[in-house]
Design an enzyme around this catalytic site. Structure first.
Site, PDB file in Angstrom:
ATOM      1  N   VAL A  96       0.840  -1.212   0.000  1.00  0.00           N
ATOM      2  CA  VAL A  96       0.000   0.000   0.000  1.00  0.00           C
ATOM      3  C   VAL A  96       0.871   1.257   0.000  1.00  0.00           C
ATOM      4  O   VAL A  96       0.617   2.218  -0.748  1.00  0.00           O
ATOM      5  CB  VAL A  96      -0.990  -0.002   1.196  1.00  0.00           C
ATOM      6  CG1 VAL A  96      -1.848   1.254   1.174  1.00  0.00           C
ATOM      7  CG2 VAL A  96      -1.869  -1.234   1.151  1.00  0.00           C
ATOM      8  N   LYS A 136      -7.217  -1.611  10.073  1.00  0.00           N
ATOM      9  CA  LYS A 136      -8.519  -1.934  10.679  1.00  0.00           C
ATOM     10  C   LYS A 136      -8.377  -2.594  12.040  1.00  0.00           C
ATOM     11  O   LYS A 136      -9.181  -2.391  12.935  1.00  0.00           O
ATOM     12  CB  LYS A 136      -9.360  -2.804   9.757  1.00  0.00           C
ATOM     13  CG  LYS A 136      -8.674  -4.049   9.234  1.00  0.00           C
ATOM     14  CD  LYS A 136      -8.303  -3.890   7.801  1.00  0.00           C
ATOM     15  CE  LYS A 136      -7.244  -4.905   7.417  1.00  0.00           C
ATOM     16  NZ  LYS A 136      -6.915  -4.868   6.017  1.00  0.00           N
ATOM     17  N   GLU A 163     -10.315   5.719   5.559  1.00  0.00           N
ATOM     18  CA  GLU A 163     -11.135   5.150   4.479  1.00  0.00           C
ATOM     19  C   GLU A 163     -10.597   3.802   3.998  1.00  0.00           C
ATOM     20  O   GLU A 163     -11.359   2.875   3.707  1.00  0.00           O
ATOM     21  CB  GLU A 163     -11.162   6.140   3.304  1.00  0.00           C
ATOM     22  CG  GLU A 163     -12.084   5.742   2.179  1.00  0.00           C
ATOM     23  CD  GLU A 163     -13.533   5.653   2.614  1.00  0.00           C
ATOM     24  OE1 GLU A 163     -14.138   6.703   2.845  1.00  0.00           O
ATOM     25  OE2 GLU A 163     -14.062   4.530   2.758  1.00  0.00           O
ATOM     26  N   GLU A 211      -3.910 -10.734   3.926  1.00  0.00           N
ATOM     27  CA  GLU A 211      -3.157 -10.165   5.041  1.00  0.00           C
ATOM     28  C   GLU A 211      -1.843 -10.919   5.195  1.00  0.00           C
ATOM     29  O   GLU A 211      -1.713 -12.056   4.726  1.00  0.00           O
ATOM     30  CB  GLU A 211      -3.962 -10.331   6.346  1.00  0.00           C
ATOM     31  CG  GLU A 211      -5.267  -9.572   6.378  1.00  0.00           C
ATOM     32  CD  GLU A 211      -5.073  -8.089   6.191  1.00  0.00           C
ATOM     33  OE1 GLU A 211      -4.401  -7.455   7.002  1.00  0.00           O
ATOM     34  OE2 GLU A 211      -5.587  -7.545   5.198  1.00  0.00           O
ATOM     35  N   ASP A 271     -10.400 -10.502   9.888  1.00  0.00           N
ATOM     36  CA  ASP A 271     -10.265  -9.234   9.154  1.00  0.00           C
ATOM     37  C   ASP A 271     -11.647  -8.608   8.918  1.00  0.00           C
ATOM     38  O   ASP A 271     -11.837  -7.403   9.114  1.00  0.00           O
ATOM     39  CB  ASP A 271      -9.555  -9.522   7.819  1.00  0.00           C
ATOM     40  CG  ASP A 271      -9.467  -8.298   6.933  1.00  0.00           C
ATOM     41  OD1 ASP A 271      -8.584  -7.455   7.180  1.00  0.00           O
ATOM     42  OD2 ASP A 271     -10.287  -8.172   5.996  1.00  0.00           O
ATOM     43  N   LYS A 298     -13.336  -4.988  10.308  1.00  0.00           N
ATOM     44  CA  LYS A 298     -14.001  -4.001   9.440  1.00  0.00           C
ATOM     45  C   LYS A 298     -15.445  -3.775   9.894  1.00  0.00           C
ATOM     46  O   LYS A 298     -15.939  -2.636   9.903  1.00  0.00           O
ATOM     47  CB  LYS A 298     -13.954  -4.476   7.987  1.00  0.00           C
ATOM     48  CG  LYS A 298     -12.530  -4.460   7.423  1.00  0.00           C
ATOM     49  CD  LYS A 298     -12.439  -5.221   6.120  1.00  0.00           C
ATOM     50  CE  LYS A 298     -11.028  -5.166   5.544  1.00  0.00           C
ATOM     51  NZ  LYS A 298     -10.811  -6.132   4.460  1.00  0.00           N
TER      52      LYS A 298
HETATM   53  N1  HSE Z   1      -6.825  -8.839   3.302  1.00  0.00           N
HETATM   54  C1  HSE Z   1      -7.808  -7.866   3.030  1.00  0.00           C
HETATM   55  C2  HSE Z   1      -8.847  -8.464   2.095  1.00  0.00           C
HETATM   56  C3  HSE Z   1      -7.163  -6.654   2.385  1.00  0.00           C
HETATM   57  O1  HSE Z   1      -8.604  -9.559   1.568  1.00  0.00           O
HETATM   58  O2  HSE Z   1      -9.903  -7.887   1.936  1.00  0.00           O
HETATM   59  C4  HSE Z   1      -7.976  -5.421   2.535  1.00  0.00           C
HETATM   60  O3  HSE Z   1      -8.261  -5.110   3.844  1.00  0.00           O
END
Ligand code: HSE
Length: 435
Positions: free
Chosen positions: A16, A108, A132, A193, A204, A208
């Site tokens: 990123v 997150k 965001e 990830e 994950d 979120k």
């Molecule tokens: N590992 C996360 C996904 C990346 O697969 O959505 C974005 O947060």
């Protein structure tokens, strides 16, 4: 060319971070025009300045291994945290905030686990935290919830918020290729990830969802969000789902059980059967989508790339632009646009949720077995909508049941009883059906 500039520090130059450097360079003139200033990277903190295979090459003179000093540099206005994890990242963000820096983060886990502390520190210091990229990569769902729908009242959210899980399930559905192969592919494409069990196990998505719930309903402890990963889905379940007219998608679901602030909210992450004719059924690959039901607007849906270098970098840079605008409007830290609701909101206990279920039983093929299963389900108030038994004489033979809406606690009690029957060969497979 504008004479004004905003100083940026990047913490991390991975996928990123590299995308941010690339986008800032490639879109420099459009960004300058929109902001009325240049976004200038003045420092980059990295673990290894000599690393050779970076996604972009950055000026070595900007690089440092001193994370905290980079986060607090006097020539920096905005600190962009892209290192991930919750230990160093938390320290660096708190240090930046107390040094009066605005922060952009894609983290997150940090916000879901330490959001209350980070936002309180930002409020005390009068700085902004923008995030965001933390939810759905490039899909601007945070802006939608805090600005687009600011005058509305969200009633429920149903999202595909993990690109890796969606990539795996949709590729398995289309190709029947093995899970491990497809996961490796998702990792190579930069979606997963660092620890892919967070993707596959639903952690994950729970991070979120906690952030989305924080914006719509109030603060919930992420560890209390009921979470099942896509590893509960076997290829045979994708086939049965298709026979019944469904696909299986990795969902994150939240809904208010009544008006704020007292009514608890339901929040859960799990794969779910959804009807093939839902829009969400066509969200494939690493794409994300969030379907929002709100009081005034009604249903609305937001779709796009939920992972990947440039989509995620795009959200990060857009946040920098917004902070830049706030700085020039002398409004930075003055409003609370990006902050979640601080009040804690109770969660509906999992046993009390009501939904429909797909149940797959592996049983002996002999007279009366189906009757036994149905009797136990019925005794616990679980009503059957559809049943199929595999026509092949396998051992065990598969019996698949779709239920009407039932209370989770009642359904689990029925399954505990069924699993102990002598004719049952393997524990029931349970996948919720979204409705
Ligand atoms: N590992 C996360 C996904 C990346 O697969 O959505 C974005 O947060």
């Amino acid at each position: 060319m504008s004479t004004r500039s905003i100083g940026v520090a990047l913490l991390g130059l991975g996928n990123v971070g590299g995308g941010v450097v690339k986008l800032l360079a490639e879109n420099a003139s459009a960004i300058e025009e929109r902001l009325g200033a240049r976004l200038e990277v003045r420092a980059i903190a990295v673990r290894d300045p000599d690393k050779s295979n970076r996604v972009v090459s950055a000026d070595p003179s900007l690089m440092s291994t001193d994370l905290l000093a980079t986060a607090c540099r006097p020539d920096v206005d905005v600190v962009c945290e892209l290192i991930g994890g919750t230990t160093l990242a938390r320290e660096a963000v708190l240090a930046a905030v107390s040094a009066g820096k605005h922060v952009v983060t894609a983290n997150k886990a940090l916000l879901a686990e330490h959001g209350a502390e980070v936002f309180a520190a930002a409020e005390a210091a009068g700085v902004d935290i923008y995030y965001e990229a933390a939810v759905c990569g490039g899909v601007p769902i945070i802006r939608v919830l805090r600005e687009g729908l600011a005058s509305d009242r969200v009633e429920s959210i149903t999202g595909i918020v993990n690109g890796t899980s969606n990539y795996i399930l949709s590729t398995m559905t289309a190709t029947r290729r093995p899970f491990a192969d497809i996961l490796r592919e998702a990792q190579a494409l930069g979606y997963a990830e660092a620890d892919p069990t967070l993707d596959v196990g639903g952690g994950d998505a729970a991070h979120k969802l906690a952030i989305l719930v924080g914006l719509c309903f109030g603060r919930v402890p992420v560890e209390k969000i009921a979470t099942d990963g896509i590893d509960i889905v076997e290829p045979i379940d994708l086939e049965y789902a298709a026979k019944f007219g469904y696909v299986i998608k990795p969902l994150a679901i939240a809904r208010a059980s009544g008006p704020a602030p007292d009514a608890p909210v339901e929040a859960r992450v799990h794969p779910a059967l959804i009807p093939q004719n839902w829009l969400m059924a066509d969200v494939n690959g690493a794409k994300n989508a969030v379907y929002v039901q709100s009081y005034a607007l009604g249903p609305s849906m937001y779709y796009g790339a939920g992972a990947g270098m440039l989509p995620t970098a795009m959200s990060v840079v857009s946040d920098m632009i917004e902070i830049g605008r706030n700085i020039f409007a002398r409004a930075a830290g003055a409003a609370k646009p990006a902050r979640p609701i601080a009040t804690e909101r109770a969660l509906v206990p999992l046993a009390d949720i009501r939904t429909r279920y797909y149940l797959r039983f592996g049983v002996q093929d002999q007279p009366g077995v189906l009757g036994q299963l149905m009797t136990v389900l019925g005794a616990h108030g679980v009503s059957i909508a559809q049943v199929v038994q595999d026509s092949a004489s396998t051992d065990p033979v598969m019996v698949v049941v779709l239920t009407h809406e039932a209370r989770e606690g009642d359904m689990r009690a029925a399954l505990a009883e069924i699993d102990s029957l002598a004719v049952v060969r393997q524990p029931a497979r349970v996948i919720r059906i979204a409705s």
